[in-house]
Structure formats: C-alpha cells, structure tokens
Scaffold this active site. Sequence first.
Site, PDB file in Angstrom:
ATOM      1  N   ASN A   1       0.892  -1.072  -0.053  1.00  0.00           N
ATOM      2  CA  ASN A   1       0.169  -0.020   0.108  1.00  0.00           C
ATOM      3  C   ASN A   1       1.128   1.191  -0.113  1.00  0.00           C
ATOM      4  O   ASN A   1       1.504   1.728   0.930  1.00  0.00           O
ATOM      5  CB  ASN A   1      -1.069  -0.093   1.379  1.00  0.00           C
ATOM      6  CG  ASN A   1      -1.744   1.350   1.103  1.00  0.00           C
ATOM      7  OD1 ASN A   1      -2.105   1.932   0.349  1.00  0.00           O
ATOM      8  ND2 ASN A   1      -2.505   1.362   2.462  1.00  0.00           N
ATOM      9  N   TRP A   2       1.121   1.772  -1.180  1.00  0.00           N
ATOM     10  CA  TRP A   2       2.099   3.139  -1.157  1.00  0.00           C
ATOM     11  C   TRP A   2       1.442   4.209  -0.713  1.00  0.00           C
ATOM     12  O   TRP A   2       1.862   5.257  -0.426  1.00  0.00           O
ATOM     13  CB  TRP A   2       2.200   3.376  -2.795  1.00  0.00           C
ATOM     14  CG  TRP A   2       2.705   2.139  -3.401  1.00  0.00           C
ATOM     15  CD1 TRP A   2       3.226   0.884  -3.118  1.00  0.00           C
ATOM     16  CD2 TRP A   2       3.528   2.200  -5.028  1.00  0.00           C
ATOM     17  NE1 TRP A   2       3.927   0.387  -4.053  1.00  0.00           N
ATOM     18  CE2 TRP A   2       4.049   0.982  -5.155  1.00  0.00           C
ATOM     19  CE3 TRP A   2       3.247   3.322  -6.008  1.00  0.00           C
ATOM     20  CZ2 TRP A   2       4.844   0.831  -6.442  1.00  0.00           C
ATOM     21  CZ3 TRP A   2       3.854   2.896  -7.127  1.00  0.00           C
ATOM     22  CH2 TRP A   2       4.543   1.629  -7.231  1.00  0.00           C
ATOM     23  N   LYS A   3       0.172   4.319  -0.395  1.00  0.00           N
ATOM     24  CA  LYS A   3      -0.507   5.439   0.196  1.00  0.00           C
ATOM     25  C   LYS A   3      -0.084   6.670  -0.396  1.00  0.00           C
ATOM     26  O   LYS A   3      -0.210   6.563  -1.709  1.00  0.00           O
ATOM     27  CB  LYS A   3      -0.238   5.857   1.723  1.00  0.00           C
ATOM     28  CG  LYS A   3      -0.544   4.417   2.449  1.00  0.00           C
ATOM     29  CD  LYS A   3      -0.261   4.505   4.051  1.00  0.00           C
ATOM     30  CE  LYS A   3      -0.380   3.150   4.902  1.00  0.00           C
ATOM     31  NZ  LYS A   3      -0.269   3.650   6.275  1.00  0.00           N
TER      32      LYS A   3
ATOM     33  N   HIS B   1      -9.658   0.864   5.371  1.00  0.00           N
ATOM     34  CA  HIS B   1      -8.476   1.198   5.867  1.00  0.00           C
ATOM     35  C   HIS B   1      -8.701   2.153   7.036  1.00  0.00           C
ATOM     36  O   HIS B   1      -9.335   3.235   6.951  1.00  0.00           O
ATOM     37  CB  HIS B   1      -7.098   1.575   4.947  1.00  0.00           C
ATOM     38  CG  HIS B   1      -6.004   1.649   5.631  1.00  0.00           C
ATOM     39  ND1 HIS B   1      -5.626   2.648   6.427  1.00  0.00           N
ATOM     40  CD2 HIS B   1      -4.878   0.817   5.471  1.00  0.00           C
ATOM     41  CE1 HIS B   1      -4.240   2.410   6.831  1.00  0.00           C
ATOM     42  NE2 HIS B   1      -3.913   1.236   6.192  1.00  0.00           N
TER      43      HIS B   1
ATOM     44  N   GLU C   1      -7.208   4.916   8.038  1.00  0.00           N
ATOM     45  CA  GLU C   1      -7.046   6.058   7.679  1.00  0.00           C
ATOM     46  C   GLU C   1      -8.089   6.531   6.966  1.00  0.00           C
ATOM     47  O   GLU C   1      -8.284   7.641   7.032  1.00  0.00           O
ATOM     48  CB  GLU C   1      -5.817   5.936   6.781  1.00  0.00           C
ATOM     49  CG  GLU C   1      -4.319   5.896   7.758  1.00  0.00           C
ATOM     50  CD  GLU C   1      -3.259   5.374   6.800  1.00  0.00           C
ATOM     51  OE1 GLU C   1      -2.116   5.165   7.554  1.00  0.00           O
ATOM     52  OE2 GLU C   1      -3.130   5.454   5.592  1.00  0.00           O
TER      53      GLU C   1
ATOM     54  N   GLU D   1      -5.465  -5.217  10.833  1.00  0.00           N
ATOM     55  CA  GLU D   1      -4.358  -3.934  11.146  1.00  0.00           C
ATOM     56  C   GLU D   1      -4.702  -3.447  12.491  1.00  0.00           C
ATOM     57  O   GLU D   1      -5.571  -2.655  12.682  1.00  0.00           O
ATOM     58  CB  GLU D   1      -4.154  -2.996  10.006  1.00  0.00           C
ATOM     59  CG  GLU D   1      -3.849  -3.498   8.707  1.00  0.00           C
ATOM     60  CD  GLU D   1      -3.446  -2.268   7.764  1.00  0.00           C
ATOM     61  OE1 GLU D   1      -2.203  -2.328   7.334  1.00  0.00           O
ATOM     62  OE2 GLU D   1      -4.254  -1.432   7.527  1.00  0.00           O
TER      63      GLU D   1
ATOM     64  N   GLY E   1       2.165   2.545  10.784  1.00  0.00           N
ATOM     65  CA  GLY E   1       3.056   3.796  11.092  1.00  0.00           C
ATOM     66  C   GLY E   1       3.461   4.199  12.056  1.00  0.00           C
ATOM     67  O   GLY E   1       4.198   5.254  12.296  1.00  0.00           O
TER      68      GLY E   1
ATOM     69  N   SER F   1       3.103  -2.079  10.622  1.00  0.00           N
ATOM     70  CA  SER F   1       4.475  -1.956  10.655  1.00  0.00           C
ATOM     71  C   SER F   1       5.543  -3.399  10.284  1.00  0.00           C
ATOM     72  O   SER F   1       6.259  -3.805  10.889  1.00  0.00           O
ATOM     73  CB  SER F   1       4.899  -1.702  11.842  1.00  0.00           C
ATOM     74  OG  SER F   1       4.326  -0.290  12.390  1.00  0.00           O
TER      75      SER F   1
END
Length: 246
Positions: free
Chosen positions: A9-11, A94, A96, A161, A167, A206
């Site tokens: 996941n490059w975000k 997700h 986020e 997650e 992160g 992570s």
Amino acid sequence: MSRQIIVGNWKMNGTRQDAQALVQALVSGLPATAPDVVVCPPFTQLALVQPALDASPIGLGAQDCHKDAAGAHTGDISPTMLADLGVSYVILGHSERRQEHGELDETVREKAVAATKASLTPIVCIGETEDQRESGEYEDVLGWQIKGSLPDGFAGIVAYEPIWAIGTGLAATTDQIAQTMSFLRAELVRQFGEAGKTIKILYGGSVNAGNAVSVLSIPEVAGALVGGASLKADAFLSIVNAASAA
C-alpha cells in the site's frame, strides 16, 4: 502453508518518476518462486504502472473506490473505472479512511459489494485502537467490524491491522497476532460458515524486512498488507522472499 499474498500500500506517496523506478525494481527483482504480489499505487499512478505490471506476475490494486459505478461524485473513483485500468484488487476500509474520512462499516460493505460486481477483489481492513486493545474489548470490536463491513457471500480478503501499530514502528507480538488471527478465523466461520474457512486473512501494522519471517510463519496469516516498507524495493522484496509460494 498455503500460498500467501503480499500487498504493498503506497498510500499518498511518490511522483511518476518514483513509481516507475519502484515498479521496475520490483519486476526485475521478483524471485521466480514468489508468492502472489500486489502493489497499490495512488490513483494518479495506476495507468502509468499498469503496462509494466501487465507483463509481470505482480497484480495491480487501488487504495479505495466509490460504491457507485458512475455518477455525480466529484473527486471519487468508481470500481468500474478501476477495472477499466486493469486493476484487480482494491483496499477498502483502511483505518486511515475510517478515521480521516469518517467511513463506517456500512460504507465499507457497500464498497465491497460494488467492487465485487466490477470483478475486483476487495481487501477489507479491520483493526482496533490501543484503548480497545488494552480494555479487552478488541474481540467485540473486530467481530462487529466483520459483521458490518463484509457483505453476505464475501469472497475477498480480510486485512487485520491493529490501528496502534500502523505507521508507528510498533508491531504486535507474535503471540498477540496468533491469538487474534485464531479469533478472526473462528469469527469468520461463525458468521460465514464453511466459506469462512477459506477467506484469507492478511496481517498489517509495521510489517518490515526484520519481522516478516516471524509474522508470516504464524498460523492463519495468509500474507501481509505492507505500508511504508512497500516504498523501498529492497525492503518489500525481502518481505516477498519471506512469504510462502506453496
């Protein structure tokens, strides 16, 4: 151990030049006995990297989609548009997105239905906060997220997650992951019956080159959803090498 899947996941990271360089490094460095591998660039880079990935075993994924196939939704991307670009997977729910955009379980479920109709494989994220973990209510939280976020007949992938490990550089202990994965499998079977036995569960939070071997060897861990480490070819390929391609 069954064949695992590693999803990057490059975000919200990278320019066109960054994306091209990263994809070239991944394609050239992918081992012959690799597990399933998927990369999820930002929307702006999907069309750019698709040709290079199309000639490789690496799948293309997106980081979100709308619940509708088309319509007056400024700034959104539909699952139909993603499929048209050659996308095969889409990350949904997700933490986020849930935190920054107020997405609810119902929203995630509607997106999962739409993604499936567009022949995309939804990767639905669930996870608890640090307070929920410490208070002991995390199993209830995860159970309700499964019930609310996964539609009937769900045939996609679940990504667990723990929010407190995304992160932060912190990862749950192997014992914590093993216990939670066992609970998630039991909960999937409880809610989906026999189909719940085969839904893949990824671990994210992570995951890096240093802990990948121990995390991916835990029973019920069918792969990893990788964040920051997916932006560095060497680190991501190390995680890929740690996974099972059986």
